[in-house]
Design an enzyme around this catalytic site. Structure first.
Site, PDB file in Angstrom:
ATOM      1  N   ASP A   1      33.483  40.711  43.598  1.00 54.71           N
ATOM      2  CA  ASP A   1      34.650  41.051  42.466  1.00 54.71           C
ATOM      3  C   ASP A   1      35.099  42.353  43.683  1.00 54.71           C
ATOM      4  O   ASP A   1      36.009  43.429  42.979  1.00 54.71           O
ATOM      5  CB  ASP A   1      34.598  42.044  41.833  1.00 54.71           C
TER       6      ASP A   1
ATOM      7  N   ASP B   1      40.570  36.064  43.870  1.00 53.19           N
ATOM      8  CA  ASP B   1      39.948  37.022  42.567  1.00 53.19           C
ATOM      9  C   ASP B   1      39.775  36.693  41.289  1.00 53.19           C
ATOM     10  O   ASP B   1      40.758  36.726  40.462  1.00 53.19           O
ATOM     11  CB  ASP B   1      40.610  38.712  42.577  1.00 53.19           C
TER      12      ASP B   1
ATOM     13  N   GLU C   1      37.861  39.621  32.737  1.00 56.34           N
ATOM     14  CA  GLU C   1      37.088  40.844  33.629  1.00 56.34           C
ATOM     15  C   GLU C   1      38.316  41.502  32.878  1.00 56.34           C
ATOM     16  O   GLU C   1      39.074  42.822  33.524  1.00 56.34           O
ATOM     17  CB  GLU C   1      36.509  40.635  34.766  1.00 56.34           C
ATOM     18  N   GLU C   2      39.667  40.744  34.013  1.00 56.21           N
ATOM     19  CA  GLU C   2      41.265  41.575  33.729  1.00 56.21           C
ATOM     20  C   GLU C   2      41.775  42.032  32.205  1.00 56.21           C
ATOM     21  O   GLU C   2      42.629  42.242  32.891  1.00 56.21           O
ATOM     22  CB  GLU C   2      41.721  40.211  34.766  1.00 56.21           C
TER      23      GLU C   2
ATOM     24  N   HIS D   1      46.318  40.027  42.967  1.00 58.46           N
ATOM     25  CA  HIS D   1      47.083  40.681  41.383  1.00 58.46           C
ATOM     26  C   HIS D   1      48.065  40.331  42.309  1.00 58.46           C
ATOM     27  O   HIS D   1      49.368  40.796  41.134  1.00 58.46           O
ATOM     28  CB  HIS D   1      47.205  41.282  41.355  1.00 58.46           C
TER      29      HIS D   1
ATOM     30  N   HIS E   1      33.500  36.707  37.878  1.00 54.98           N
ATOM     31  CA  HIS E   1      34.063  36.477  36.530  1.00 54.98           C
ATOM     32  C   HIS E   1      35.224  35.455  36.638  1.00 54.98           C
ATOM     33  O   HIS E   1      35.429  35.342  38.277  1.00 54.98           O
ATOM     34  CB  HIS E   1      35.641  37.667  35.815  1.00 54.98           C
TER      35      HIS E   1
ATOM     36  N   ASP F   1      37.973  34.540  35.095  1.00 55.08           N
ATOM     37  CA  ASP F   1      39.309  34.302  34.417  1.00 55.08           C
ATOM     38  C   ASP F   1      40.206  35.232  35.512  1.00 55.08           C
ATOM     39  O   ASP F   1      40.035  35.828  36.272  1.00 55.08           O
ATOM     40  CB  ASP F   1      39.844  35.494  33.076  1.00 55.08           C
TER      41      ASP F   1
END
Length: 381
Positions: A165, A108, A141-142, A354, A78, A80
């Site tokens: 991922d 990520d 995706e997030e 994150h 992904h 984003d």
């Protein structure tokens, strides 16, 4: 550092310097479409970005012709990142890459993107036959896997491959839960809490009773449930007339998920009966509206699936052990499994995703690249 390893690092650093927080992926989308073209791919950008509020047009799909007769191998990551992901300043160390501590790093999932781009390059630079490759770089995706949910998946001929991922490359995620989002509106009967509380029915008490009868938290090794949002009330001297609850149930087993969701609904129905009573000579009862919507389906790739065996064999060839594992969270693989794709999720060497302490462990990053390359080269179907 070997030349392909340095190229991997350079590509990763180039990617993380492009801001691409969720809903702001336009720049990375345009960059990747152009890069895929330079790598010899036919490129298509779908219109997923027009289905919700984002500044990007859509998912980027690349088609690389193969030199061996086979169905295409699908590779996906992904585009984003989470916040704070603007103006990332990477710090390159001997064994890892970090940010300067003021932002995330973006491994990520830009480590996954970098691996995919360099696999495409490597395939064309060596003399071994390889299958066609279809690349999917998804939006947002997030925040709800919006890109995957709106992917024009019929553009793809392949249905097997890998999603990159996950953090730990020693884990190949082959199972992920289906998730139901649950919303409940409870309507009681308002009365003055100081003058005539007996003439009211507290929506909060109805909800509390339902929750007290409910199995929540860890239900079994495959199933969990939780309510995380509660809203309601106007004043301390009013018997609460309405309350809203939002939660979820998730399970690796679809039948168990259905059973848990039905149980949660039944607890609210039981609470309605429990609080039904006479008020001023009339039978009065609270009202409950219970809505369950599947957020995404489960991933369940058998451990003996040829794709799983191929990844494990490629890892063994690199002198590392990769084991099939289950995840409690969701990713694009969940959504795409609902479209008929078989895409185990391989780790790329990240840590602390994150968070501003996020890092990319270079040894694992390089090994993940080799595992993906070997798996693609061995694919024939």
């Amino acid at each position: 550092m070997k030349s392909n390893e340095q190229q991997l690092v350079d590509t990763f650093l180039e990617l993380i310097r492009i801001d691409s927080e969720s809903f702001h992926e336009k720049d990375i989308q345009e960059f990747l479409a152009a890069r895929l073209q330079k790598l010899g791919c036919r490129v298509y950008v779908d219109n997923a970005g027009k289905k919700y509020e984002t500044n990007a047009q859509g998912n980027v799909i690349g088609f690389l012709p193969g030199t061996a007769k086979s169905k295409p191998f699908v590779l996906s990551s992904h585009m984003d990142t989470v916040m704070p992901g603007r103006q990332i300043k990477p710090v390159v160390k001997k064994v890892r890459i970090t940010s300067d501590g003021t932002t995330i790093l973006g491994a990520d999932d830009k480590a996954g993107i970098a691996i995919i781009l360099e696999v495409l390059r490597a395939l064309q630079q060596q003399n071994k036959p390889y299958p066609p490759v279809e690349v999917v770089f998804t939006l947002t995706e997030e925040n709800g896997m919006q890109g995957a949910k709106n992917l024009e998946y019929k553009k793809l001929k392949g249905r097997e491959g890998l999603i990159l991922d996950n953090e730990d490359f020693s884990e190949l995620l082959v199972k992920g839960p289906a998730v139901n989002t649950i919303e409940v509106w409870v309507k009681g009967i308002v009365s003055h809490a100081g003058v005539c509380p007996e003439k009211g029915i507290s929506a909060l008490e109805v909800a509390a009773y339902a929750l007290s009868q409910m199995k929540l938290g860890r239900i079994d090794k495959e199933t969990v449930a939780n309510f995380g949002i509660v809203q309601g009330g106007q004043a301390t001297n009013i018997v609460m007339g309405e309350v809203y609850l939002k939660g979820e149930a998730r399970s690796l087993n679809n039948a168990k998920l259905a059973k848990q969701t039905a149980h949660m609904k039944a607890c609210f129905e039981k609470a309605v009966k429990h609080f039904t009573k006479k008020i001023d000579g009339k039978i009065r009862k609270p009202e409950v509206k219970f809505v369950s919507v599947q957020r995404y389906p489960a991933v369940n790739v058998p451990k003996n699936h040829p794709m799983v065996k191929a990844v494990l064999a490629a890892a063994k060839k690199q002198g590392v052990t990769v084991r099939p594992a289950a995840s409690g969270g969701g990713c694009d693989a969940n959504v795409l499994s609902g479209f008929g794709f078989t895409l185990p999720n391989l780790g790329v060497g990240g840590r602390g995703c994150h968070t501003t302490a996020e890092s990319l462990e270079l040894k694992e990053f390089f090994k993940a690249f080799q595992i993906v390359l070997e798996t693609v080269l061995s694919y024939r179907k």
